[in-house]
Design an enzyme around this catalytic site. Structure first.
Site, mmCIF file in Angstrom:
data_model
loop_
_atom_site.group_PDB
_atom_site.id
_atom_site.type_symbol
_atom_site.label_atom_id
_atom_site.label_comp_id
_atom_site.label_asym_id
_atom_site.label_seq_id
_atom_site.Cartn_x
_atom_site.Cartn_y
_atom_site.Cartn_z
ATOM 1 N N GLY A 145 80.740 -12.941 88.443
ATOM 2 C CA GLY A 145 79.698 -12.497 87.501
ATOM 3 C C GLY A 145 79.027 -13.682 86.840
ATOM 4 O O GLY A 145 79.676 -14.641 86.450
ATOM 5 N N THR B 219 69.067 -16.182 93.670
ATOM 6 C CA THR B 219 69.079 -15.286 92.501
ATOM 7 C C THR B 219 70.113 -15.750 91.481
ATOM 8 O O THR B 219 69.913 -15.597 90.274
ATOM 9 C CB THR B 219 69.350 -13.826 92.925
ATOM 10 O OG1 THR B 219 70.559 -13.781 93.675
ATOM 11 C CG2 THR B 219 68.215 -13.278 93.756
ATOM 12 N N GLU C 170 75.665 -13.774 82.053
ATOM 13 C CA GLU C 170 75.675 -14.194 80.656
ATOM 14 C C GLU C 170 76.143 -15.620 80.410
ATOM 15 O O GLU C 170 75.769 -16.233 79.406
ATOM 16 C CB GLU C 170 76.512 -13.197 79.842
ATOM 17 C CG GLU C 170 75.675 -11.973 79.522
ATOM 18 C CD GLU C 170 76.471 -10.691 79.355
ATOM 19 O OE1 GLU C 170 76.490 -10.167 78.247
ATOM 20 O OE2 GLU C 170 77.052 -10.202 80.339
ATOM 21 N N GLY D 203 66.088 -6.844 87.177
ATOM 22 C CA GLY D 203 65.333 -8.063 87.443
ATOM 23 C C GLY D 203 66.235 -9.212 87.858
ATOM 24 O O GLY D 203 65.774 -10.312 88.164
#
Ligand code: MOS
Length: 706
Positions: A668, A600, A671, A476
């Site tokens: 990245g 995104t 998180e 997702g």
């Protein structure tokens, strides 16, 4: 396998907000999630599975009476520890269900019911009568029982570190902060529950297990299940075309996946499906341990740290060990010559904890960053100035230079955007109507990880198109979209020329969608395969030619410590009569390398901020130590932030590119958005009210007591 040294790719599609390539399927409802694949292995509709779970926390099963269940209309079978297929290997006791009569925690799978419909399976499961010989259990995390020292903490790092002389430095410090911070149990709660559809068949004289599973990594499920089932890896195929979130809880296979595999082995090829209920997700699919952080900071009057200590207590399960690395960010965040960290666990008779978004960084940075706010107050310093004074030249943990440490840039940019300069020294400086108003800041950091073991395949198709294949999963996040962009730029074609194939364990091996490592790991493999493909086949390849490759590490990578950084700013309003906390503004600024797709990426970072806000204000699972289970096992009692709680939340990032780390320049983003956010909110409530809350969540009672 060819290892290809990659070259940095020139961004063309990268950096643009390409629409989600699977957006249409998702919004029109044609995307099929795991248990929606009804039409598999012939015409028989899948049987439905329901889990019977233990009602005691520890003991032995003395009997399972399925007579009433089997008499129920539609129920076809019941499996328990005496009748379920035997496993070839049982080392992973979380997955090795129904192999003996032992009960390790309340909520553990003790029997399975198969039926023609989900309703009949559920009714049948309720009619199974299980009797137990109960034994005394321990299910409460306390400071006096969290004394066990694990060999390593997640993912595979040192349990303790000790450098210099922390005690002497604290004794000599002008200013000391010595406090204990607590975070509660938290449950991941992705929108789509954990769900699996499986069937067995025989192909060329070998058994083959096929699955659709809601997982963050199809290859990981194969590697976990195959040896336990006595199969070679190529006898198991796992697909996960669409996954409705995971937040870490689908990073590893949990017991329900094995339940479906075992049950399907008994149905002569008929598929079996299971969607775990929301309530069962509070015992079967992982959660974040509660944490107790004992933090001691020693500093000069100018705020320069001389000592940092972070001693963590938390819990694991006797069934399977998982040790959250709560003190790990403390090892690298700020400069101090004397530093010590440790992790001690209570080994409890409880469900198995696991990954939840930013395991370690999330609870650890709450503690560390509230302690830093306390130090700023004690030194009479602006919290941003305090952080400027403790900026290290080299990574305090490894002694290596940082790749690109831009924490201060994030803090300064955020301060400008947020209007920090007009902040009153506070606390309790602004009352608007019935609301105390304050602002707070916290740092964020997350390691940049590129996992080994990723391969990609590029195949030329007709008409200048390419198939690019890798067995990664889009849970997702937008992975399907950004991998399409990376493939297009690496092959120097348009995104519309790429047919991306993912989410199938028959495709080249890929690591888990976890640790914020997906784009870096899979994208680097795609670049490697694309560049080798061009070297081998040129710009006008014959249809059908293909190249498979993995990315070699950049040798320069050895020389650096790779981390992302961020700064989170929050405004909090605390009602003077009710203690209610509202967060009208939350702003994060991040240094995460090059952003592949702004749309995104923003969604990931804002999502992380919202999850951090949610942890700050609401999320808390209550375990009843008398019975050993979590009693807040639904979304009515486990509160997550909803639309009305999320006001002006925004994320931005610094323009940059980390080309030593990946050929895309990215690091990245999954998180880091949750990291530091709860601390920023907590610090803002202190600034508003003068009340220092040292345990999450920031419920009204904390403010009423004062
Ligand atoms: Mo994330 S908790 O590493 O899936």
């Amino acid at each position: 396998m060819t290892e290809q040294q990659t070259r940095t790719i020139s961004p063309r599609s990268i950096g643009t907000s390409l629409d989600r390539v699977d957006g249409r399927e998702k919004v029109t409802g044609t995307a099929s999630y795991a248990v929606e694949h009804a039409d598999v292995n012939g015409t028989a509709a899948p049987l439905s599975l329901w889990l019977v779970t233990s009602t005691v926390a520890k003991g032995r099963i003395t009997g399972v009476d399925a007579s009433k269940a089997l008499a129920h209309h539609g129920v076809s079978a019941m499996l328990d520890h005496t009748s379920a297929p035997r496993l070839a290997q049982t080392d992973n006791a979380e997955l090795a269900i129904l192999q003996d009569d032992r009960v390790g925690f309340r909520g553990q799978v003790v029997a399975l019911v198969l039926a023609e419909t989900s309703e009949a399976a559920r009714e049948g499961a309720a009619l199974v009568e299980v009797t137990y010989e109960q034994e005394p259990h321990e299910a409460e995390l306390r400071e006096d029982n969290a004394t066990y020292r694990p060999d390593k903490v997640n993912p595979d790092v040192e349990t303790d570190t000790d450098e210099g002389d922390v005690d002497a430095a604290l004794a000599a410090a002008d200013v000391v902060v010595d406090q204990t911070y607590r975070t509660p149990y938290e449950h991941n709660n992705p929108l789509e529950p954990h769900a699996t559809l499986a069937w067995w068949e025989e192909r060329e004289g070998r058994e083959v297990l096929s699955m659709f599973d809601s997982t963050q990594g199809v290859h990981g499920v194969v590697q976990a299940l195959a040896p336990m089932l006595g199969l070679e890896n190529d006898q198991v195929r796992v697909r996960a075309p669409y996954v409705g979130g995971g937040f870490g809880s689908k990073g590893e296979a949990h017991a329900h996946v094995m339940a479906v595999a075992l049950a399907a082995r008994t149905t002569a090829g008929r598929p079996v499906r299971l969607a775990v209920t929301r309530q069962q997700m509070f015992s079967l699919t992982g959660y974040r341990t509660a944490t107790i952080s004992h933090v001691r900071l020693g500093a000069g009057r100018d705020g320069r740290l001389t000592a940092i200590e972070h001693a963590v207590q938390e819990q694991t399960s006797v069934v399977r060990e998982f040790a959250e690395q709560t003190a790990s960010p403390t090892r690298m965040l700020y400069a101090a010559p004397n530093r010590r960290t440790s992790h001690r666990l209570a080994q409890l008779d409880v469900a198995v904890p696991s990954w939840m978004r930013a395991p370690g960084e999330m609870p650890g940075m709450y503690a560390h960053e509230v302690a830093m706010d306390e130090l700023a107050v004690a030194c009479g310093l602006d919290p941003i100035v305090l952080r400027e004074r403790n900026e290290p030249d080299l990574d305090p943990e490894t002694g290596k230079p940082f790749n690109d440490r831009r924490l201060l840039d994030c803090l300064h940019r955020g301060a400008d955007r947020f209007g920090w300069s007009t902040r009153p020294a506070g606390p309790r400086a602004r009352l608007e109507g019935d609301w105390w108003v304050g602002t707070g800041v916290a740092s964020a950091t997350y390691p940049a990880m590129r996992q080994p073991g990723n391969q990609a395949r590029v195949t030329a198709l007709d008409g200048g198109r390419y198939e690019v294949a890798i067995g990664s999963v889009d849970i997702g996040t937008g992975a399907r979209t950004v991998l399409t962009q990376i493939a297009a730029d690496a092959l120097e074609v348009e995104p519309s020329d790429i047919d991306l194939a993912i989410a199938d364990s028959l495709l080249p091996s890929a690591t888990v969608a976890g640790g914020s490592s997906g784009t870096s790991s899979w994208g680097s493999a795609i670049v490697a395969a694309a560049q080798l493909f061009r070297e081998d086949h040129g710009a006008h390849p014959d249809p059908g030619v293909h190249t498979t490759a993995s990315a070699a590490d950049d040798p320069a990578a050895e020389d650096y410590a790779f981390h992302s950084f961020g700064a989170v700013f929050a405004e909090a309003r605390v009602n003077r009569w009710t203690g209610e906390v509202r967060v009208p503004r939350l702003h994060g600024v991040y240094s995460v390398g090059r952003v592949i797709n702004p749309r995104t990426a923003r969604s990931q970072l804002v999502g992380g901020l919202v999850m951090g806000l949610s942890a700050g204000l609401f999320e808390e699972s209550h375990r009843d130590p008398r019975f050993g289970h979590v009693v807040t096992q639904d979304l009515a009692t486990y509160h997550v932030a909803s639309h009305a709680d999320v006001l002006d939340v925004d994320a931005e990032w610094l323009e940059e590119s980390d080309e030593v780390f990946t050929p895309m320049g990215s690091r990245g983003i999954g998180e880091i958005g949750i990291v530091g956010t709860a601390a920023a909110v907590a610090n803002a409530t202190f600034h508003a009210t003068g009340v220092r809350v040292r345990s999450l969540p920031l419920t009204p009672d904390h403010f009423l007591d004062a």
